[in-house]
Write a protein that holds these residues in place. Structure first.
Motif, mmCIF file in Angstrom:
data_model
loop_
_atom_site.group_PDB
_atom_site.id
_atom_site.type_symbol
_atom_site.label_atom_id
_atom_site.label_comp_id
_atom_site.label_asym_id
_atom_site.label_seq_id
_atom_site.Cartn_x
_atom_site.Cartn_y
_atom_site.Cartn_z
ATOM 1 N N PRO A 346 0.835 -1.211 0.000
ATOM 2 C CA PRO A 346 0.000 0.000 0.000
ATOM 3 C C PRO A 346 0.869 1.260 0.000
ATOM 4 N N LEU A 347 0.741 2.064 -1.066
ATOM 5 C CA LEU A 347 1.540 3.280 -1.210
ATOM 6 C C LEU A 347 0.646 4.469 -1.519
ATOM 7 N N ALA A 348 1.102 5.669 -1.136
ATOM 8 C CA ALA A 348 0.366 6.902 -1.426
ATOM 9 C C ALA A 348 1.286 7.887 -2.142
ATOM 10 N N PHE A 349 0.755 8.499 -3.221
ATOM 11 C CA PHE A 349 1.517 9.479 -4.007
ATOM 12 C C PHE A 349 0.742 10.790 -4.052
ATOM 13 N N PRO A 350 1.375 11.924 -3.717
ATOM 14 C CA PRO A 350 0.699 13.218 -3.855
ATOM 15 C C PRO A 350 0.553 13.580 -5.337
ATOM 16 N N PHE A 351 -0.581 14.197 -5.702
ATOM 17 C CA PHE A 351 -0.781 14.573 -7.107
ATOM 18 C C PHE A 351 -1.582 15.862 -7.200
ATOM 19 N N GLN A 352 -1.603 16.425 -8.395
ATOM 20 C CA GLN A 352 -2.461 17.562 -8.691
ATOM 21 C C GLN A 352 -3.022 17.404 -10.097
ATOM 22 N N VAL A 353 -4.135 18.073 -10.352
ATOM 23 C CA VAL A 353 -4.763 18.047 -11.674
ATOM 24 C C VAL A 353 -4.342 19.305 -12.422
ATOM 25 N N THR A 354 -3.734 19.107 -13.588
ATOM 26 C CA THR A 354 -3.243 20.218 -14.401
ATOM 27 C C THR A 354 -3.838 20.145 -15.800
ATOM 28 N N SER A 355 -3.368 20.998 -16.689
ATOM 29 C CA SER A 355 -3.819 20.967 -18.083
ATOM 30 C C SER A 355 -3.409 19.675 -18.769
ATOM 31 N N MET A 356 -2.457 18.940 -18.162
ATOM 32 C CA MET A 356 -2.002 17.656 -18.699
ATOM 33 C C MET A 356 -2.748 16.482 -18.074
ATOM 34 N N GLY A 357 -3.718 16.780 -17.216
ATOM 35 C CA GLY A 357 -4.400 15.719 -16.480
ATOM 36 C C GLY A 357 -3.772 15.567 -15.105
ATOM 37 N N ILE A 358 -3.798 14.346 -14.576
ATOM 38 C CA ILE A 358 -3.208 14.088 -13.262
ATOM 39 C C ILE A 358 -1.691 14.003 -13.385
ATOM 40 N N VAL A 359 -0.994 14.693 -12.467
ATOM 41 C CA VAL A 359 0.468 14.710 -12.444
ATOM 42 C C VAL A 359 0.934 14.437 -11.019
ATOM 43 N N LEU A 360 1.831 13.478 -10.844
ATOM 44 C CA LEU A 360 2.372 13.193 -9.516
ATOM 45 C C LEU A 360 3.353 14.283 -9.107
ATOM 46 N N LEU A 361 3.310 14.668 -7.845
ATOM 47 C CA LEU A 361 4.245 15.651 -7.308
ATOM 48 C C LEU A 361 5.512 14.986 -6.783
ATOM 49 N N ASN A 362 5.430 13.675 -6.545
ATOM 50 C CA ASN A 362 6.564 12.922 -6.018
ATOM 51 C C ASN A 362 6.434 11.477 -6.471
ATOM 52 N N ASP A 363 7.487 10.925 -7.032
ATOM 53 C CA ASP A 363 7.447 9.540 -7.517
ATOM 54 C C ASP A 363 7.779 8.525 -6.437
ATOM 55 N N ASP A 364 8.179 8.998 -5.258
ATOM 56 C CA ASP A 364 8.490 8.098 -4.149
ATOM 57 C C ASP A 364 7.261 7.971 -3.263
ATOM 58 N N GLY A 365 6.553 6.862 -3.377
ATOM 59 C CA GLY A 365 5.340 6.664 -2.592
ATOM 60 C C GLY A 365 5.633 6.461 -1.111
ATOM 61 N N VAL A 366 4.683 6.872 -0.286
ATOM 62 C CA VAL A 366 4.776 6.676 1.163
ATOM 63 C C VAL A 366 3.965 5.442 1.524
ATOM 64 N N GLU A 367 4.600 4.478 2.189
ATOM 65 C CA GLU A 367 3.914 3.238 2.532
ATOM 66 C C GLU A 367 2.917 3.486 3.659
ATOM 67 N N MET A 368 1.750 2.848 3.562
ATOM 68 C CA MET A 368 0.684 2.998 4.549
ATOM 69 C C MET A 368 0.479 1.699 5.302
ATOM 70 N N GLU A 369 -0.228 1.790 6.405
ATOM 71 C CA GLU A 369 -0.542 0.595 7.176
ATOM 72 C C GLU A 369 -1.843 0.807 7.922
ATOM 73 N N GLY A 370 -2.419 -0.298 8.386
ATOM 74 C CA GLY A 370 -3.635 -0.234 9.192
ATOM 75 C C GLY A 370 -4.818 0.367 8.467
ATOM 76 N N SER A 371 -5.575 1.188 9.198
ATOM 77 C CA SER A 371 -6.812 1.771 8.669
ATOM 78 C C SER A 371 -6.563 2.780 7.558
ATOM 79 N N GLN A 372 -5.336 3.258 7.422
ATOM 80 C CA GLN A 372 -5.030 4.229 6.365
ATOM 81 C C GLN A 372 -5.235 3.652 4.974
#
Length: 391
Positions: A346-372
């Protein structure tokens, strides 16, 4: 993952694959006597899975026949649909062959593609779930372009079928994303028109029309170079039917089985969007896109709804999808989470919506656990669907 875990996972996937094909066998192909076969059809029990999902007493009540007839029918259906015995060696050989045929549709989101080992898997169902307005349709538009692009530019060079249940598809936005994402392609004369012509949009207005659309999709997949199927969104199809009291079967049960079989048979990726729900104290359900006043519903129920949401359509649906991607918003920042995948933690990546569609702000995902992992935040987004308890 250790070798033992990988081996165990392989066996589970293979057994599920074999059993799933047989479970979707039509009742009309079982060989039941016409007298009882017609009754099954009249009661909308279409596949072996439909019949075997009910108890004998439930079948007696539904079909209005005796116990002996039910036992005979269940025994015959079970015998015909039981998968043949296979050795571990044959299962592993089948797995190797399937992996050879497998592929991925890159999303062009570097971190996400790395987590999914290449992108959206062929022959599998990928679900995109999140509050309204978070970016699900933007993701779908970009993916449809990627499937239609020539292979020399990283696309699949094929046709796309886009089932637009909520009428959110925008050809203008599609071209805008294409021009800003692939200017070297869309600046060529006639290319924008050609790319748009490869995407067929269907707009069913009801669950019945959606069923008819799936039959058309099946024919198109067999006759044309269809490389991607998008359904936006599944939850909207049952906004009314799913809320009317207890049900023995999931309203999308047949559709789920049909879509999974279509994906596996045609080896194409299937991308589907889903909405979110929140339980309320009095268990009253209401979808935002049905409400006359969204603001009234949100403000009047402030104390009744939790800000942490979960995917709609229930546990049966959740088990059917192979990959679940969750879009959410926390503290003003949007994230795309890999909540379910056989290939990724389970990983999370920050993103934003631009004129190009969805764009990741960081390619290094943050691992999640539990209820997250399964919880969905919507801080800063009020356009959500509040839905009562799922079954």
């Amino acid at each position: 993952m250790c070798n033992y875990c990988a081996f165990k996972e392989t066996l589970v996937l293979l057994v599920t694959f074999v059993a799933g094909d047989m479970a979707n066998k039509l009742i009309t192909e079982i060989g039941l006597p016409k007298s009882i076969g017609h009754i099954f059809a009249a009661r909308n029990i279409i596949t072996a899975k439909d019949a075997l999902s009910l108890t004998e007493f439930e079948l007696m009540e539904l079909l209005d026949v005796g116990l002996e007839q039910v036992k005979f029918a269940v025994a015959l259906i079970s015998e015909v649909t039981s998968p043949p015995y296979q050795t571990v060696q044959s299962l592993l050989e089948q797995r190797v062959q399937n992996e050879y045929l497998m592929g991925h549709l890159p999303t062009h989101l570097k971190g996400l593609d790395a987590a999914l080992c290449g992108g959206l898997p062929f022959g599998a169902l990928t679900e995109l779930v999140g509050p309204s307005g978070i970016g699900k349709t933007q993701f779908c538009l970009k993916i449809s372009l990627l499937a239609a692009l020539p292979s020399c530019y990283g696309g699949l060079d094929g046709h796309v079928i886009y089932i637009d249940v909520e009428s959110k598809f925008s050809s203008r936005r599609l071209i805008e994303i294409g021009i800003n994402s692939f200017p070297e392609i869309f600046c060529l004369e006639g290319m924008a028109k050609e790319m748009a012509g490869r995407i067929t949009v269907l707009r069913p207005g009801s669950l019945t029309e959606f069923t008819e659309s799936l039959q058309k999709v099946k024919v198109s997949v067999l006759q044309h170079q269809v490389k991607l199927l998008i359904i936006d969104s599944m939850a909207a199809l049952v906004s009314g039917e799913y809320e009317q009291g207890p049900q023995r079967q999931h309203p999308l049960g047949w559709h789920i089985s049909f879509i999974k079989s279509l994906a596996e048979f045609s080896r194409i990726p299937v991308l589907m969007t889903n909405q979110v729900r929140s339980r309320v104290a009095n268990q009253i359900s209401q979808y935002v896109f049905q409400a006359e006043s969204r603001e009234l519903m949100v403000e009047d129920n402030t104390e009744k709804f939790d800000s942490r949401l979960v995917a709609a359509l229930g546990i049966h649906w959740a088990h059917a999808v192979n990959v679940r991607l969750v879009l959410e918003s926390r503290s003003g920042q949007r994230f795309i989470k890999v909540a379910k995948s056989p290939m990724s933690p389970p990983l999370a990546f920050p993103f934003q919506v631009t004129s190009m569609g969805i764009v990741l702000l960081n390619d290094d995902g943050v691992e999640m656990e539990g209820s997250q992992i399964n919880a969905i935040d919507h801080q800063g987004h009020s356009d959500i669907i509040y839905h009562g308890d799922e079954r």
